[in-house]
Design an enzyme around this catalytic site. Structure first.
Site, mmCIF file in Angstrom:
data_model
loop_
_atom_site.group_PDB
_atom_site.id
_atom_site.type_symbol
_atom_site.label_atom_id
_atom_site.label_comp_id
_atom_site.label_asym_id
_atom_site.label_seq_id
_atom_site.Cartn_x
_atom_site.Cartn_y
_atom_site.Cartn_z
ATOM 1 N N TYR A 22 0.783 -1.230 0.000
ATOM 2 C CA TYR A 22 0.000 0.000 0.000
ATOM 3 C C TYR A 22 0.818 1.284 0.000
ATOM 4 C CZ TYR A 22 -3.914 -3.078 0.494
ATOM 5 O OH TYR A 22 -4.833 -4.061 0.253
ATOM 6 N N PHE A 54 -11.539 -3.717 10.335
ATOM 7 C CA PHE A 54 -12.433 -3.559 9.183
ATOM 8 C C PHE A 54 -11.744 -4.053 7.939
ATOM 9 C CE2 PHE A 54 -10.152 0.427 9.775
ATOM 10 C CZ PHE A 54 -9.715 0.746 8.506
#
Length: 405
Positions: free
Chosen positions: A124, A405
């Site tokens: 990322y 999440f």
């Protein structure tokens, strides 16, 4: 090179993209019954898929929520929750194309920040995300560990039924509030998959709530794991803490006291706790609590650099000018002044230069500018600016998300 198209998914593609994500994560697709319970947690909004011949080969997903930033302000944020590419279509550009579409969408909608938990940390950074908050895994030995007599842990702790846990904990999380940089809101779509599946009637987790003078002010969600074996038939169970939040130190201490008082338990483990949580110091013997790992937890990306910098507060040092480079969202590339009076774009000469992912690492206060400079992530153009940046960006409490999440 495989030809594919990247576009928003439709309502009819929700189930197929959810199954695709689970396969990419090496999890079986859900049954019809489970899908019926969780389908509202997988809306088509804010999802981009890569499609080959009409079939999905990749998915990126997010939902809009809020995040606490240094100074106590609450900003809008996109929480990136599901990213996956079909195993036979990886490393062909699908992920990069989907992430580009997602970032463009965030920018078009005026979101200042995006966050995620990285399954693979090497992925990322190239999309502008930086490791912005850490979490520690703690292991507490039982039955030896007990809280020190001076640790305030009043009030009452009660166990909820699964039905009560599904009903009561969302409201309690909102009442506790986002009191630490990095904590995020949990919208309605978060709960069915991330809480109800564990704490509900079919989940097997237990939920305890603490009540203080002003009512309920803390909760813990945990699982009991058997550790018995043929060689050790009397070995106690392990408690695996999945979720623990409290409004203050007394409620937190009471929840830990409860966990350490459960009979027939040999150890308590909790992952992704705040790195500055003083659990070991709360015990009569701090050696009974060990930090067994410290890992990256929350990754953060400034989407609108000026709005993100203006959204937090700063220490009392003189201002610094940052030269920020953003290759994915070039409109962010420029110079920004940050100081006690706020932050804004400027034409002044830069004191420090950094890429946008490094700005993400600096933003919540987990890493100092000096540390990032020593690691080669910050180019120093004015040596005196490092000390000022350390004072400006450092936070009293370590950043922490506390929400999976």
């Amino acid at each position: 090179m495989t030809a594919f198209d990247v576009r928003p998914i439709t309502e009819e593609e929700r189930r197929s993209t959810f199954d695709l994500l689970r396969r990419a994560l090496h999890v079986r697709p859900v049954t019809d019954d489970v899908w019926a319970r969780i389908r509202e947690s997988w809306p088509a909004a804010h999802k981009f898929g890569a499609f080959e011949g009409g079939s999905p080969i990749g998915i990126v997903s997010s939902y809009d929520t809020e995040i606490a930033v240094p100074g106590g302000r609450i900003l809008p944020v996109a929480a990136v929750e599901g990213v996956g590419v079909r195993a036979d279509r990886t490393r062909r550009g699908a992920l990069s194309a989907m992430m580009a579409a997602q970032l463009a969408d965030f920018a078009a909608r005026g979101l200042p920040l995006a966050v995620l938990h990285a399954s693979e940390p090497t992925i990322y950074g190239r999309f502008g995300y930086g490791s912005a908050a850490l979490g520690k895994t703690v292991r507490v030995e039982r039955p030896a560990a007990r809280l020190h007599e001076r640790v305030a842990a009043g009030g009452d702790v009660r166990l909820l039924t699964p039905e009560e846990a599904v009903k009561e904990i969302p409201g309690l999380y909102r009442r506790i509030g986002l009191h630490r940089p990095g904590m995020i809101g949990r919208p309605a779509q978060w709960w069915p998959i991330s809480h109800d599946q564990q704490a509900g009637p079919d989940g097997g987790h237990l939920v305890a709530v603490h009540s203080g003078p002003d009512g309920d002010d803390g909760f813990v969600v945990y699982a009991t794991i058997s550790r018995r074996s043929f060689e050790a038939p009397d070995r106690g169970a392990a408690l695996d803490v999945h979720d623990l939040h409290a409004a203050g130190p007394e409620a937190r201490a009471a929840l830990w006291r409860y966990l350490l008082s459960v009979d027939l338990v040999s150890e308590v483990r909790a992952r992704h706790r705040p790195v500055d949580e003083p659990l070991a110091l709360m015990l009569t013997d701090h050696r009974h609590a060990a930090t067994v790992a410290v890992e990256d937890d929350l990754w953060l990306r400034p989407v609108d650099v000026e709005a993100a910098l203006a959204g937090r507060t700063y220490g009392t040092a003189g201002p610094v000018v940052l030269a920020v480079t953003d290759r994915q969202l070039p409109a962010n590339t420029g110079h920004y002044e940050a100081g006690p009076d706020g932050a804004r774009r400027t034409g002044a000469a830069a004191d420090l230069a950094l890429d946008v992912d490094t700005l993400g690492m600096l933003y919540l206060g987990q890493w100092s500018a000096t540390t990032l400079a020593e690691a080669g992530r910050v180019e120093v153009r004015d040596e005196a600016a490092l000390a000022r940046a350390d004072e400006l960006f450092t936070t009293t409490a370590a950043p922490w998300c506390g929400t999976h999440f």
